[in-house]
Design a protein around this motif. Structure first.
Motif, mmCIF file in Angstrom:
data_model
loop_
_atom_site.group_PDB
_atom_site.id
_atom_site.type_symbol
_atom_site.label_atom_id
_atom_site.label_comp_id
_atom_site.label_asym_id
_atom_site.label_seq_id
_atom_site.Cartn_x
_atom_site.Cartn_y
_atom_site.Cartn_z
ATOM 1 N N ALA A 454 -92.124 47.462 11.942
ATOM 2 C CA ALA A 454 -91.817 46.030 11.861
ATOM 3 C C ALA A 454 -93.043 45.224 11.487
ATOM 4 O O ALA A 454 -92.944 44.197 10.801
ATOM 5 C CB ALA A 454 -91.250 45.546 13.193
ATOM 6 N N LEU A 455 -94.223 45.655 11.929
ATOM 7 C CA LEU A 455 -95.446 44.942 11.585
ATOM 8 C C LEU A 455 -95.640 44.916 10.077
ATOM 9 O O LEU A 455 -95.965 43.872 9.497
ATOM 10 C CB LEU A 455 -96.645 45.596 12.278
ATOM 11 N N ILE A 456 -95.443 46.059 9.442
ATOM 12 C CA ILE A 456 -95.613 46.129 7.983
ATOM 13 C C ILE A 456 -94.586 45.258 7.277
ATOM 14 O O ILE A 456 -94.915 44.492 6.355
ATOM 15 C CB ILE A 456 -95.506 47.589 7.504
ATOM 16 N N ARG A 457 -93.327 45.344 7.723
ATOM 17 C CA ARG A 457 -92.283 44.516 7.103
ATOM 18 C C ARG A 457 -92.613 43.038 7.246
ATOM 19 O O ARG A 457 -92.439 42.255 6.301
ATOM 20 C CB ARG A 457 -90.926 44.814 7.743
ATOM 21 N N ASN A 458 -93.083 42.644 8.427
ATOM 22 C CA ASN A 458 -93.400 41.231 8.648
ATOM 23 C C ASN A 458 -94.561 40.767 7.775
ATOM 24 O O ASN A 458 -94.533 39.657 7.228
ATOM 25 C CB ASN A 458 -93.740 41.008 10.125
ATOM 26 N N LEU A 459 -95.585 41.612 7.659
ATOM 27 C CA LEU A 459 -96.736 41.224 6.837
ATOM 28 C C LEU A 459 -96.345 41.102 5.372
ATOM 29 O O LEU A 459 -96.849 40.232 4.654
ATOM 30 C CB LEU A 459 -97.861 42.246 7.007
ATOM 31 N N GLU A 460 -95.462 41.945 4.905
ATOM 32 C CA GLU A 460 -95.023 41.868 3.509
ATOM 33 C C GLU A 460 -94.073 40.690 3.294
ATOM 34 O O GLU A 460 -94.124 40.015 2.264
ATOM 35 C CB GLU A 460 -94.351 43.181 3.118
ATOM 36 N N ARG A 461 -93.222 40.437 4.289
ATOM 37 C CA ARG A 461 -92.223 39.377 4.138
ATOM 38 C C ARG A 461 -92.826 37.991 4.289
ATOM 39 O O ARG A 461 -92.541 37.080 3.509
ATOM 40 C CB ARG A 461 -91.114 39.573 5.172
ATOM 41 N N TYR A 462 -93.669 37.801 5.294
ATOM 42 C CA TYR A 462 -94.154 36.469 5.614
ATOM 43 C C TYR A 462 -95.553 36.173 5.054
ATOM 44 O O TYR A 462 -95.949 35.006 4.963
ATOM 45 C CB TYR A 462 -94.190 36.263 7.132
ATOM 46 N N TRP A 463 -96.299 37.233 4.733
ATOM 47 C CA TRP A 463 -97.697 37.033 4.347
ATOM 48 C C TRP A 463 -97.974 37.492 2.930
ATOM 49 O O TRP A 463 -99.037 37.231 2.383
ATOM 50 C CB TRP A 463 -98.607 37.802 5.338
ATOM 51 N N ASN A 464 -97.015 38.184 2.297
ATOM 52 C CA ASN A 464 -97.214 38.743 0.957
ATOM 53 C C ASN A 464 -98.476 39.609 0.934
ATOM 54 O O ASN A 464 -99.249 39.617 -0.036
ATOM 55 C CB ASN A 464 -97.329 37.616 -0.078
ATOM 56 N N ALA A 465 -98.680 40.351 2.026
ATOM 57 C CA ALA A 465 -99.944 41.070 2.219
ATOM 58 C C ALA A 465 -100.172 42.136 1.153
ATOM 59 O O ALA A 465 -101.311 42.455 0.815
ATOM 60 C CB ALA A 465 -99.969 41.705 3.609
ATOM 61 N N GLN A 466 -99.080 42.706 0.624
ATOM 62 C CA GLN A 466 -99.219 43.769 -0.359
ATOM 63 C C GLN A 466 -99.855 43.294 -1.653
ATOM 64 O O GLN A 466 -100.376 44.092 -2.440
ATOM 65 C CB GLN A 466 -97.854 44.412 -0.640
ATOM 66 N N ASN A 467 -99.860 41.985 -1.874
ATOM 67 C CA ASN A 467 -100.425 41.436 -3.111
ATOM 68 C C ASN A 467 -101.745 40.695 -2.890
ATOM 69 O O ASN A 467 -102.240 40.023 -3.784
ATOM 70 C CB ASN A 467 -99.417 40.490 -3.770
#
Length: 470
Positions: A454-467
């Motif tokens: 869930a941490l990874i999903r949240n960071l990608e969903r709310y923070w666009n961390a992958q980019n």
């Protein structure tokens, strides 16, 4: 389900993932039963954990496992961790006594988990296991550090060992002791991640992480704790001010901001180890709240009265998000700009907001605290809710004057009573034993959160961390 049926079920799950029946049976047979003595259990349990680790190593990395492989990994890890919890419940004092020579040595939490791997192999990941994960994204890490959380949780849950660890984390760092002469002479020490500067009767500790809005990460934590130590050790200042430095983000370039909490980009890229959370909250945050323990002091709580403490003023410009909002809860006086705001977005990030769950209800009451933590409610510093945390709000651009006025007022008649009063408040609100108990639960729960999908999903969903570039 009987023990025999449980073993058969585990064997079937492992076989579906490609393990031979012989390998699965050997692992099942090695599973230890009830605990007996530490001298015998340390070998039996160690053997089982090492066998479990070897099976996990034969599977693909977490991100590349198919469904049967995920199921097998879950069975192996959960079985090993149930055994680990049972072992620690009965033997944590014996392990801690070996590590600390019966409480005669003080080990910081990061030293403790590293040394524990030698005392009982397999209890926590060793240096090689930790090093093998360097460079991996958080989603690709094995989660072996969860076992560090289980170990530290057990240490803290035991009053004798947990109190000793809390005290060990309040001792000034050797780096600060070595820099104390320089600070007294020059009145400033600049480190990558934090700066401490003497200004009149006050020491000013400043968060410095310009690129990331003064966010905290593995590159700033040591510097921050050393600067906190220096400010408290300094005999030429009576008060400490905590402030954020200027940042170079396009939206805030040239402005001070208090801080953006944990560095989510570094978190996503696997650059923040689990032990970071415990080092932070048992370390510099608790030092702000409780002061420094003297090296030869056997007690560093309110009853002993031997801590080195000073009043702390926090100056909030821009915003105090996440961990930076948490820090306000251990300061004695908070000044905020009228347009500044506070947030605790840990739920959206997928983690626990330090000791905010313990401390925030004292300021705002339970319902507001739950909304702030569970629903990441944004709190304007100049709102009725904000004024429950912030003692004073001032117009933008006038913070320097407000700090000078407050420092002058607090220091004009000495700070002996201020230190005595903060100890008296603390014993009524959060004595060391209450904090220790909270941190025992936090160590375990944060470990699981840190490695949750869930941490990874949240960071990608709310923070666009992958980019975002680390």
């Amino acid at each position: 389900m009987t023990s025999s049926e449980t073993q058969q079920s585990r064997t079937s799950i492992l076989a579906a993932a490609g393990f031979s029946v012989d390998a699965a049976t050997e692992w099942n047979d090695a599973a230890p039963g009830e605990t007996t003595t530490f001298s015998s259990d340390r070998y039996a349990y160690s053997d089982f954990w090492l066998k479990s680790a070897r099976l996990i190593a034969r599977l693909p990395t977490t991100a590349h496992r198919n469904e049967p492989e995920h199921a097998a990994a879950t069975v192996i890890l959960e079985t090993a961790r149930r055994a680990r919890t049972r072992f620690l419940n009965d033997h944590v004092e014996a392990i801690y006594d070996i590590l600390t020579d019966r409480l005669s040595r003080r080990l910081r939490v990061q030293q403790l988990v590293a040394a524990a791997a030698d005392v009982v192999p397999g209890l926590v990941p060793g240096p090689q296991e930790i090093a093998a994960e360097d460079g991996r994204l958080q989603r690709d890490r094995s989660g072996a550090e969860i076992d560090q959380g289980l170990f530290v949780s057990a240490v803290l849950a035991n009053q004798r060992t947990g109190t000793h660890l809390c005290r060990a984390m309040l001792v000034p760092r050797s780096e600060a002791i070595n820099l104390a002469g320089q600070f007294r002479r020059d009145g400033v020490v600049k480190l990558p991640g934090a700066v401490v500067r003497r200004q009149g009767p006050a020491s000013i500790v400043t968060y410095v992480n310009q690129r990331f809005l003064n966010a905290e990460d593995d590159g700033t934590l040591d510097a921050m704790e050393i600067c906190v130590d220096l400010a408290l050790l300094d005999e030429d200042s009576e008060i400490v001010v905590l402030r954020g430095g200027q940042v170079d983000h396009p939206k805030y370039r040239g402005r001070r901001v208090f801080g953006a909490g944990i560095n989510l980009t570094h978190l996503y890229h696997g650059r923040i180890p689990f032990i970071w959370y415990l080092q932070r909250d048992l370390g510099y945050v608790n030092k702000i709240y409780r002061g420094l323990a003297k090296a030869d002091d056997t007690r560093c709580d309110e009853f002993g009265g031997g801590t080195i403490e000073k009043p702390w003023i926090a100056a909030v410009e821009g915003f105090a998000i996440g961990g930076h909002c948490q820090v306000l809860l251990v300061c004695d006086y908070v000044i905020a700009e009228t347009d500044a705001y506070l947030m605790l977005p840990a739920r959206k990030e997928g983690i626990i907001p330090g000791a905010a769950n313990l401390r925030l209800p004292r300021f705002t009451g339970d319902r507001i605290a739950r909304r702030a933590i569970a629903l990441e409610q944004r709190i304007a510093c100049n709102s009725p809710e904000g004024r429950l945390i912030c003692d004073e709000t001032v117009a933008a651009g006038t913070m320097d004057d407000a700090i000078e006025r407050m420092v002058s007022g607090l220091s004009s008649s000495g700070t002996v009573s201020a230190v005595g009063n903060r100890r008296a408040f603390r014993i009524a609100q959060e004595p060391l034993d209450m904090f220790r108990s909270y941190m025992a639960v936090y160590a375990r729960e944060q470990a699981y959160c840190h490695f949750s999908p869930a941490l990874i999903r949240n960071l990608e969903r709310y923070w666009n961390a992958q980019n975002r570039k680390p």
